[in-house]
Enzyme design. Sequence first.
Site, PDB file in Angstrom:
ATOM      1  N   GLU A 166       0.788  -1.225   0.000  1.00 12.13           N
ATOM      2  CA  GLU A 166       0.000   0.000   0.000  1.00 12.13           C
ATOM      3  C   GLU A 166       0.826   1.284   0.000  1.00 12.13           C
ATOM      4  OE1 GLU A 166      -4.103  -1.653   2.063  1.00 12.13           O
ATOM      5  OE2 GLU A 166      -2.836  -0.263   3.198  1.00 12.13           O
ATOM      6  N   GLU A 359      -5.271  -8.545   0.631  1.00 13.98           N
ATOM      7  CA  GLU A 359      -5.951  -8.208   1.885  1.00 13.98           C
ATOM      8  C   GLU A 359      -7.431  -8.008   1.600  1.00 13.98           C
ATOM      9  OE1 GLU A 359      -4.579  -4.880   4.203  1.00 13.98           O
ATOM     10  OE2 GLU A 359      -2.466  -5.422   3.945  1.00 13.98           O
TER      11      GLU A 359
END
Length: 447
Positions: A166, A359
Site C-alpha cells: 500500500e 488483503e
Amino acid sequence: MIRRMATDARGATNPIPQFPAGFLWGVSTSAHQIEGAVDKRERSVWDAFTAEPGRVKDGSTAATACDHYHRYPEDVALLAGLGVDAYRFSISWPRVNSPNGLDFYDRLVDELCAAGVRPVPTLFHWDLPVALDWLDRDTADRFAAYVSVVAERLGDRVQKWITINEPAEHTLLGHALGTHAPGRQLLFDALPAAHHQLLAHGRAVQALRAAGATDIGIANSHGPTWPASQEQADLEAAGFYDVLLNRLFADPLLLGAYPDGIGELLPGDVEADLKTISEPLDFYGVNYYAPTRVGAPQGTEIDFGGVRMPAELPFSVREIEGVPTTDFGWPVVPEALTELLTGFHERYGDRLPPIVITENGCSYEGVDDQERIAYLDGHIRALHRAVEAGVDVRGYFVWSLLDNFEWAEGYARRFGLVHVDFEDPATLTRTPKASYGWLRDVLRAQG
C-alpha cells in the site's frame, strides 16, 4: 496460550462456490502490528511517531503488540489449524538491520514450511528505519540492497514475494495528511514519496530476479470511486480521486506511464525511472476494503474513517447511504469488489498479470463475530463472480490472522480471525473467533 472455542460454520445449505484448482487461500499480517520485541530491532518511523503524545488514539505503541516474535510457534499452529495454504507476513527492515535480525525470519519460515504453510513475505509494510526518508531518492537503492540480503537468506524456501504494501496509504496518510507515520502534512508535495516507493519496488523486483525469484508482485490498495452525483463538479472530483488512489499507483506499474499531469510534478528522470517501475510482475496484489463516494469540495474539514480530510482538498469524501458499516465506519459493499476487478480487467487488458487479493477484511468486536462471517462470505462470493466474468484471480488472503496494533487507532479496532487478550499482556491469550471456524470449514469444502 490458545483457548479453543467450538464454532458452527454457517452456509452449509448455500456453500461457497468452488474456485479453480490451485487457488491460493491465506491470511495476512504485518511485522510492526504483531511482532513486538522492539528491543531486538532498530527504531522505525512508527516508533518515533507513536512516541509523540496524541498520535495514537488510545496512546498505545506496538512495543509488545501480539508478541509474535516470541509466540510465533503458537501462531503457526493457528495457521495450520485454519487450513490455509499460505501466510502473508511482512519482514521488518529495522529488524533485519539489527544483529541477528534475520534469524527470526529464518525460524519463522522453517516453522511455516514444517507446518505445510507457504511463506509469502512482504518486504516493506510501512515500518521504515527511522534514519531513512521516502522523500529521498537514495532510499529506493537502500531498499534494493536490503531486499538482496533477505532474498539471499530466505530464497531457498520462499518462492512468492511481495515488494511493498500500500504505497498509496503510506504516501497519503503518512506524508500528505499526517495521520500515520512519519506524520507529515505535505498534501500534494508528498508525491515524491509515492514515486520513490514505486521506484523502490522496481529496484526490488530487479534484486529478487537476480536472486532467482520467479513469483513476484506488489500489494496495492484499490477500490471503486463512485461520484456523489452526475453533476459535472462531482464527476470531476471523483475522477481526480480515482487518479490519486488508483491510477497513480497502478498505471506506472502496468502501463509504464503516469496519468496525465502527474509525471511533470515528480523529481528526477521520470521516463527512465518508469522503465524500472514497470518491471514485469508475476501477479498483481489487490488490497480491497470498500468503495468511496466522492463529490466536489465542500469547503470544510471532515473526519472520515479516522482520517482528517482538510478543507483545501479538491474533493470531498461522502457517506455511502443504505449499506451496513463495520465498527470502523467503513461501508460493506461486496459487489464493489466484483466491479473493481472487472474494471481493472477492462482497463489494463493483457497488461494486467494474474490478480491475488492480498488483503480483505473488517473490524468488528466480539468473539462470536457473525458480522465478520457475513462480510467474508459476501466478499468471497463477489470474488467468485469476478472469476466467472473472466478475471484471472489466483488467490485470496484475509486480513488478518490476529487482532493487532491498528496503526493510529491503537488496539481499538479488531480485524483478527483470532482474538488477542491485550488486557492481559502476560498471556496475550489467543481465542479463535467464530469466523476462524467458519473459514476453516470453507477451506475444507474447497478441497
